[in-house]
Design a protein around this motif. Structure first.
Motif, PDB file in Angstrom:
ATOM      1  N   PHE A 232       0.649  -1.181  -0.095  1.00 28.68           N
ATOM      2  CA  PHE A 232      -0.192   0.336  -0.061  1.00 28.68           C
ATOM      3  C   PHE A 232       0.904   1.117  -0.067  1.00 28.68           C
ATOM      4  O   PHE A 232       1.084   2.165  -0.348  1.00 28.68           O
ATOM      5  CB  PHE A 232      -0.835  -0.123   0.946  1.00 28.68           C
ATOM      6  N   ALA A 233       1.622   1.297   0.738  1.00 29.96           N
ATOM      7  CA  ALA A 233       2.966   2.294   0.770  1.00 29.96           C
ATOM      8  C   ALA A 233       3.584   2.559  -0.311  1.00 29.96           C
ATOM      9  O   ALA A 233       3.873   4.125  -0.635  1.00 29.96           O
ATOM     10  CB  ALA A 233       3.557   2.239   2.548  1.00 29.96           C
ATOM     11  N   GLU A 234       3.748   2.001  -1.026  1.00 28.37           N
ATOM     12  CA  GLU A 234       4.246   1.322  -2.238  1.00 28.37           C
ATOM     13  C   GLU A 234       3.878   2.500  -3.841  1.00 28.37           C
ATOM     14  O   GLU A 234       4.363   1.858  -4.426  1.00 28.37           O
ATOM     15  CB  GLU A 234       5.506   0.805  -2.300  1.00 28.37           C
ATOM     16  N   GLY A 235       2.421   2.066  -2.910  1.00 26.40           N
ATOM     17  CA  GLY A 235       1.449   2.141  -4.440  1.00 26.40           C
ATOM     18  C   GLY A 235       1.577   0.882  -5.139  1.00 26.40           C
ATOM     19  O   GLY A 235       0.716   1.050  -6.020  1.00 26.40           O
ATOM     20  N   ARG A 236       2.362  -0.368  -4.631  1.00 21.79           N
ATOM     21  CA  ARG A 236       1.904  -1.818  -5.948  1.00 21.79           C
ATOM     22  C   ARG A 236       0.683  -2.184  -5.403  1.00 21.79           C
ATOM     23  O   ARG A 236       0.296  -2.651  -6.545  1.00 21.79           O
ATOM     24  CB  ARG A 236       3.373  -2.529  -5.248  1.00 21.79           C
ATOM     25  N   ARG A 237      -0.361  -1.626  -4.000  1.00 28.53           N
ATOM     26  CA  ARG A 237      -1.036  -2.850  -3.888  1.00 28.53           C
ATOM     27  C   ARG A 237      -1.944  -0.925  -3.949  1.00 28.53           C
ATOM     28  O   ARG A 237      -2.135  -0.062  -3.382  1.00 28.53           O
ATOM     29  CB  ARG A 237      -2.028  -3.458  -2.671  1.00 28.53           C
ATOM     30  N   HIS A 238      -3.289  -1.019  -4.849  1.00 22.37           N
ATOM     31  CA  HIS A 238      -3.814  -0.415  -4.966  1.00 22.37           C
ATOM     32  C   HIS A 238      -5.080   0.750  -4.623  1.00 22.37           C
ATOM     33  O   HIS A 238      -6.224  -0.512  -4.464  1.00 22.37           O
ATOM     34  CB  HIS A 238      -4.404  -0.191  -6.838  1.00 22.37           C
ATOM     35  N   SER A 239      -4.798   1.613  -3.218  1.00 24.41           N
ATOM     36  CA  SER A 239      -5.705   2.278  -2.656  1.00 24.41           C
ATOM     37  C   SER A 239      -5.672   3.499  -2.442  1.00 24.41           C
ATOM     38  O   SER A 239      -4.899   3.885  -1.753  1.00 24.41           O
ATOM     39  CB  SER A 239      -6.294   1.347  -1.645  1.00 24.41           C
ATOM     40  N   GLY A 240      -6.630   4.485  -3.072  1.00 26.33           N
ATOM     41  CA  GLY A 240      -7.192   5.781  -2.464  1.00 26.33           C
ATOM     42  C   GLY A 240      -7.274   6.429  -0.988  1.00 26.33           C
ATOM     43  O   GLY A 240      -6.593   7.320  -0.215  1.00 26.33           O
ATOM     44  N   MET A 241      -7.886   4.969  -0.762  1.00 29.38           N
ATOM     45  CA  MET A 241      -7.901   4.700   1.055  1.00 29.38           C
ATOM     46  C   MET A 241      -6.659   5.081   1.841  1.00 29.38           C
ATOM     47  O   MET A 241      -6.232   5.285   2.990  1.00 29.38           O
ATOM     48  CB  MET A 241      -9.019   4.499   1.644  1.00 29.38           C
ATOM     49  N   MET A 242      -6.205   3.691   1.999  1.00 28.75           N
ATOM     50  CA  MET A 242      -4.790   2.957   2.580  1.00 28.75           C
ATOM     51  C   MET A 242      -3.382   3.450   2.423  1.00 28.75           C
ATOM     52  O   MET A 242      -2.836   3.351   3.274  1.00 28.75           O
ATOM     53  CB  MET A 242      -5.486   0.917   1.974  1.00 28.75           C
ATOM     54  N   GLN A 243      -3.148   3.717   0.538  1.00 28.17           N
ATOM     55  CA  GLN A 243      -2.283   4.442   0.310  1.00 28.17           C
ATOM     56  C   GLN A 243      -1.439   5.230   1.784  1.00 28.17           C
ATOM     57  O   GLN A 243      -0.401   6.001   1.817  1.00 28.17           O
ATOM     58  CB  GLN A 243      -1.944   4.765  -0.868  1.00 28.17           C
ATOM     59  N   PRO A 244      -2.647   6.664   1.555  1.00 24.34           N
ATOM     60  CA  PRO A 244      -1.899   7.690   2.145  1.00 24.34           C
ATOM     61  C   PRO A 244      -1.300   7.420   3.674  1.00 24.34           C
ATOM     62  O   PRO A 244      -0.726   7.356   4.267  1.00 24.34           O
ATOM     63  CB  PRO A 244      -3.173   9.019   2.501  1.00 24.34           C
ATOM     64  N   PRO A 245      -2.572   6.382   4.142  1.00 25.60           N
ATOM     65  CA  PRO A 245      -1.853   6.515   5.713  1.00 25.60           C
ATOM     66  C   PRO A 245      -1.007   5.599   6.444  1.00 25.60           C
ATOM     67  O   PRO A 245      -0.103   5.684   6.682  1.00 25.60           O
ATOM     68  CB  PRO A 245      -2.825   5.894   6.490  1.00 25.60           C
ATOM     69  N   ALA A 246      -0.948   4.207   5.148  1.00 25.99           N
ATOM     70  CA  ALA A 246       0.493   3.809   5.117  1.00 25.99           C
ATOM     71  C   ALA A 246       1.572   4.569   4.327  1.00 25.99           C
ATOM     72  O   ALA A 246       2.981   4.165   5.410  1.00 25.99           O
ATOM     73  CB  ALA A 246       0.453   2.746   3.962  1.00 25.99           C
ATOM     74  N   ALA A 247       1.558   5.325   3.323  1.00 25.62           N
ATOM     75  CA  ALA A 247       3.360   5.677   3.625  1.00 25.62           C
ATOM     76  C   ALA A 247       3.727   6.897   4.054  1.00 25.62           C
ATOM     77  O   ALA A 247       4.392   6.840   4.756  1.00 25.62           O
ATOM     78  CB  ALA A 247       2.450   6.617   1.841  1.00 25.62           C
ATOM     79  N   ARG A 248       2.521   7.962   5.421  1.00 30.04           N
ATOM     80  CA  ARG A 248       2.846   8.483   5.533  1.00 30.04           C
ATOM     81  C   ARG A 248       3.258   7.952   7.057  1.00 30.04           C
ATOM     82  O   ARG A 248       4.009   8.204   8.166  1.00 30.04           O
ATOM     83  CB  ARG A 248       2.034   9.448   6.109  1.00 30.04           C
ATOM     84  N   ALA A 249       3.139   6.690   7.715  1.00 30.72           N
ATOM     85  CA  ALA A 249       3.017   6.163   8.685  1.00 30.72           C
ATOM     86  C   ALA A 249       4.778   5.877   8.735  1.00 30.72           C
ATOM     87  O   ALA A 249       5.960   5.771   9.976  1.00 30.72           O
ATOM     88  CB  ALA A 249       3.021   4.540   9.160  1.00 30.72           C
ATOM     89  N   GLY A 250       6.289   5.283   7.856  1.00 29.17           N
ATOM     90  CA  GLY A 250       6.490   4.643   8.059  1.00 29.17           C
ATOM     91  C   GLY A 250       7.919   3.276   8.597  1.00 29.17           C
ATOM     92  O   GLY A 250       6.205   3.003   8.836  1.00 29.17           O
ATOM     93  N   ASP A 251       8.014   2.717   7.993  1.00 23.29           N
ATOM     94  CA  ASP A 251       8.170   1.358   7.668  1.00 23.29           C
ATOM     95  C   ASP A 251       8.637   0.545   8.899  1.00 23.29           C
ATOM     96  O   ASP A 251       7.806  -0.357   9.627  1.00 23.29           O
ATOM     97  CB  ASP A 251       9.316   0.934   7.645  1.00 23.29           C
ATOM     98  N   GLU A 252       8.768   1.692   9.941  1.00 21.31           N
ATOM     99  CA  GLU A 252       9.608   0.971  11.558  1.00 21.31           C
ATOM    100  C   GLU A 252       8.254   0.980  11.685  1.00 21.31           C
ATOM    101  O   GLU A 252       7.111   0.030  13.195  1.00 21.31           O
ATOM    102  CB  GLU A 252       9.993   1.910  12.543  1.00 21.31           C
ATOM    103  N   ALA A 253       7.092   1.803  11.790  1.00 22.36           N
ATOM    104  CA  ALA A 253       5.513   2.228  12.538  1.00 22.36           C
ATOM    105  C   ALA A 253       4.526   1.047  11.840  1.00 22.36           C
ATOM    106  O   ALA A 253       3.817   0.096  12.519  1.00 22.36           O
ATOM    107  CB  ALA A 253       5.271   3.266  12.121  1.00 22.36           C
ATOM    108  N   LEU A 254       4.701   0.604  10.148  1.00 22.40           N
ATOM    109  CA  LEU A 254       4.155  -0.143   9.652  1.00 22.40           C
ATOM    110  C   LEU A 254       4.450  -1.517  10.281  1.00 22.40           C
ATOM    111  O   LEU A 254       3.207  -2.771  10.470  1.00 22.40           O
ATOM    112  CB  LEU A 254       4.118  -0.219   7.871  1.00 22.40           C
ATOM    113  N   GLN A 255       5.191  -2.293  11.024  1.00 23.16           N
ATOM    114  CA  GLN A 255       6.159  -3.201  11.401  1.00 23.16           C
ATOM    115  C   GLN A 255       5.257  -3.520  12.636  1.00 23.16           C
ATOM    116  O   GLN A 255       5.364  -4.304  12.980  1.00 23.16           O
ATOM    117  CB  GLN A 255       7.274  -3.486  11.496  1.00 23.16           C
ATOM    118  N   ALA A 256       5.307  -2.508  13.488  1.00 22.77           N
ATOM    119  CA  ALA A 256       4.328  -2.355  14.945  1.00 22.77           C
ATOM    120  C   ALA A 256       2.972  -2.837  14.965  1.00 22.77           C
ATOM    121  O   ALA A 256       2.051  -3.550  15.275  1.00 22.77           O
ATOM    122  CB  ALA A 256       5.146  -1.508  15.267  1.00 22.77           C
ATOM    123  N   ILE A 257       2.533  -1.592  13.656  1.00 21.92           N
ATOM    124  CA  ILE A 257       1.676  -2.500  13.556  1.00 21.92           C
ATOM    125  C   ILE A 257       0.595  -3.627  12.776  1.00 21.92           C
ATOM    126  O   ILE A 257       0.004  -4.434  13.124  1.00 21.92           O
ATOM    127  CB  ILE A 257       0.949  -1.550  11.986  1.00 21.92           C
TER     128      ILE A 257
END
Length: 377
Positions: A232-257
């Motif tokens: 989602f963060a890198e735009g490989r899975r397409h979603s106008g809803m999920m990409q913005p929050p995933a992209a701004r979270a940062g990889d460390e936060a994504l792993q914690a989630i």
């Protein structure tokens, strides 16, 4: 004295006009500040042109789904709160004073919504409006997401502030102060509580809310969740809803989630009643595939044994049938995207008929309920 028009004189006049325009532009005398505003006639003309364009192009839009669907409203409100309310306000949440100084100023939807029909709203949300600051949807091909925004916009004038906040924030309303300014701050604040942001839609237990508005992510493997969030963060899975929050979270936060939701107990969605013949058809596809269509058995990748071998595959048992059906349809239309194995799944989905998609989705949704019942004393 009579001035005779010739092609040469016309050419010289046109060249002079062009040169004069270039010189005026070069001089810097044209005022581009937003504080100046437009002349009344300019403002009318620009809005008139925009209305005509939207009306014409909306003729190409297909008929909308049922826009009264509660799940559509919840998905739309979840995005509207962070992506739209800072500019357009919301019930009980005034427009941010910074964006109100834009030219043209975005309309305040907490006070009124212009008379657009559903298809015209769809066109505006999907493609945006040039020279106005209204962006296109991040993934224009995700028509299901655009329709959810249309559903929310049409319902917005009738929502109370309390109902809007429940739709937009779910159980996390207390974590998000009311007001467009607060929402705008979260768009650029990397220190915002990422879990609270996710839990607005998925709840902290990962079981979602508002029917099948959001997928069940509790109990998915950490490997799968990390890979999905990165896609989602890198735009490989397409979603106008999920990409913005995933992209701004940062990889460390994504792993914690991912760790958080992988640790949550899995629970099945409340499966809608389904025809026994449909469930039986879905079971055959899941267990045996469809040899004549070169469709492999779904359980060869998504069964318990396969999931133990490959943690990057998602669990499907107990998932919402509607969500599974929408994902398969998105694979078929080419708008979903995903991880490194996306071509495999797209190939399989392409070979399924609409009835087969519905059947296999219904069967997987029913499995979680059956397993829970079997495990009770």
């Amino acid at each position: 004295m009579t001035l005779r028009l010739t092609w040469r004189r016309i050419g010289i006049a046109l060249a002079a006009l062009v040169l004069g325009g270039l010189l005026f532009g070069w001089s810097g005398l044209f005022y581009v500040g937003a504080t100046g505003g437009h002349w009344g006639v300019t403002n009318w003309f620009l809005h008139w042109v925009m209305q005509n364009s939207v009306r014409t192009y909306s003729l190409l839009v297909e008929e909308p789904p049922d826009l009264r669907d509660r799940a559509l409203l919840a998905r739309g409100a979840g995005h509207y709160a962070t992506g739209c309310a800072p500019c357009h306000a919301a019930p009980g949440e005034p427009q941010n004073p910074v964006v109100s100084q834009s030219l043209p100023a975005p309309p305040d939807f907490s006070r009124r919504i212009d008379e657009w029909d559903s298809k015209e709203f769809f066109r505006i949300v999907q493609h945006g409006v040039r020279y106005s600051g209204m962006p296109a949807w991040p993934e224009p091909g995700r028509q299901d997401e655009v329709w959810s925004m249309v559903a929310l916009l049409e319902a917005l004038p009738s929502l109370s502030p309390e109902e809007y906040r429940r739709l937009a924030y779910g159980q996390e309303a207390a974590e998000f102060p009311a007001g467009g300014s607060a929402a705008l701050a979260r768009l650029s604040d990397p220190a915002a509580p990422v879990l609270a942001d996710c839990a607005r839609c998925h709840n902290r237990d990962g079981l979602g809310r508002d029917g099948d508005a959001f997928p069940i992510i509790a109990g998915q493997s950490e490997t799968y969740l990390v890979e999905t969030l990165r896609a989602f963060a890198e735009g490989r899975r397409h979603s106008g809803m999920m990409q913005p929050p995933a992209a701004r979270a940062g990889d460390e936060a994504l792993q914690a989630i991912a760790r958080h939701y992988a640790a949550q107990p899995r629970a099945a969605a409340a499966a809608a009643p389904a025809d026994a013949a449909l469930i039986e058809q879905g079971e055959r596809i899941a267990r045996e595939g469809v040899v004549a269509q070169q469709v492999p058995a779904c359980l060869s990748c998504h069964g318990d044994e396969a999931l133990r071998r490959n943690l990057a595959f998602p669990r499907l048992d107990g998932q919402h049938a509607g969500y599974l059906q929408r994902q398969l349809e998105a694979w078929q239309s080419g708008v979903r995207g995903g991880g490194p194995r996306q071509e495999l799944m797209r190939t399989v989905a392409d070979r399924l008929t609409a009835d087969q998609v519905k059947a296999v989705s219904a069967w997987f949704a029913a499995q979680g309920t059956r397993q829970e019942a079997a495990s009770r004393p």
